[in-house]
Design an enzyme around this catalytic site. Sequence first.
Site, short mmCIF file in Angstrom:
data_model
loop_
_atom_site.label_atom_id
_atom_site.label_comp_id
_atom_site.label_asym_id
_atom_site.label_seq_id
_atom_site.Cartn_x
_atom_site.Cartn_y
_atom_site.Cartn_z
N SER A 78 0.79 -1.23 0.00
CA SER A 78 0.00 0.00 0.00
C SER A 78 0.83 1.29 0.00
CB SER A 78 -0.99 -0.01 1.16
OG SER A 78 -0.33 -0.14 2.41
N GLU B 166 -4.97 -5.14 -25.17
CA GLU B 166 -4.22 -5.84 -24.13
C GLU B 166 -4.05 -4.95 -22.90
OE1 GLU B 166 -0.56 -7.60 -25.24
OE2 GLU B 166 -1.40 -8.80 -26.85
N PHE B 167 -3.77 -3.68 -23.14
CA PHE B 167 -3.52 -2.73 -22.06
C PHE B 167 -4.72 -2.64 -21.12
CE2 PHE B 167 -0.25 0.78 -21.76
CZ PHE B 167 -0.49 1.06 -20.42
N ARG C 299 -6.77 -4.70 -20.15
CA ARG C 299 -6.96 -5.82 -19.24
C ARG C 299 -6.41 -5.48 -17.85
NH1 ARG C 299 -8.65 -10.39 -21.33
NH2 ARG C 299 -7.80 -11.64 -19.63
N GLU D 83 -9.72 7.31 -23.78
CA GLU D 83 -9.18 7.04 -25.12
C GLU D 83 -9.91 7.87 -26.18
OE1 GLU D 83 -8.64 3.26 -28.23
OE2 GLU D 83 -9.33 2.90 -26.16
N ARG E 92 -16.38 7.57 -32.31
CA ARG E 92 -17.77 8.02 -32.39
C ARG E 92 -17.85 9.53 -32.60
NH1 ARG E 92 -21.52 6.27 -27.66
NH2 ARG E 92 -23.07 6.88 -29.22
N ARG F 21 -16.71 3.27 -38.64
CA ARG F 21 -15.43 2.84 -38.07
C ARG F 21 -15.29 1.32 -37.98
NH1 ARG F 21 -16.00 3.85 -31.51
NH2 ARG F 21 -18.06 2.89 -31.27
N ARG G 123 4.26 -7.35 -18.66
CA ARG G 123 4.39 -6.86 -20.03
C ARG G 123 5.81 -6.54 -20.45
NH1 ARG G 123 -0.30 -8.60 -22.23
NH2 ARG G 123 -2.08 -7.97 -20.94
#
Length: 230
Positions: free
Chosen positions: A53, A73-74, A76, A85, A89, A157, A184
């Site tokens: 912590s 992947e990120f 997750r 992001e 749209r 898109r 990663r």
Amino acid sequence: MTVELVKHSAADTDVLWAARVSTAGEQSLDELTKDPERSKGLINYLMRDRHGSPFEHNSMTFFVSAPLFVFREFHRHRVGWSYNEESGRYRQLEPVFYVPDEARKLVQQGRPGKYEFVEGSPEQLKLVEGAMTASYQQAYTAYLEMLDAGVAREVARAVLPVGLYSSMYATCNARSLMHFLGLRTRHELAKTPSFPQREIEMVAEAMEAQWAELMPLTHAAFNKNGRVAP
């Protein structure tokens, strides 16, 4: 890949005052004015014995530009991370696509769970470059045709591939970043080997380099203790 540290409140002293509050109370804030080098043993102890912590009382915000398949992947990684992001749209997406260069190993050998990547041949690299470029051009042309015909951006898109670049802000603390790096990156000091996709590893390596400058003692303890998040 583009990775920029755009905002942060992160230092090794953040670990120390958070940890010392258990024994010093409000006097633990004195750590803010002291040299953290004198307490690097405490940071190593916290990391080694997985008292996690104290490593959460900091914040880093990165701007990341990478292909959509990297972001899939990120995302997750959910605990200790916040994302916003670019949206297809609400804006017309730019024709920026990922094509691997000669440094990207192209051929996978071995069975699932026990495999490695090796260099591709010049013919394979040429095939990859040609096939991806042609596919991207066709997809983006179809995307523009639909937009020109009045089709909504969120519908048009759908024809765009995962090799399209997107951008996002990603905010984390040191503990969540260490967990991300443990999975990663492939590193010789790692206690538990990981086999990440190279493209997300490139993002992780850039994040780690910038974090290491902010919290060098914490980064050193992370490496010393097998690159396992506390």
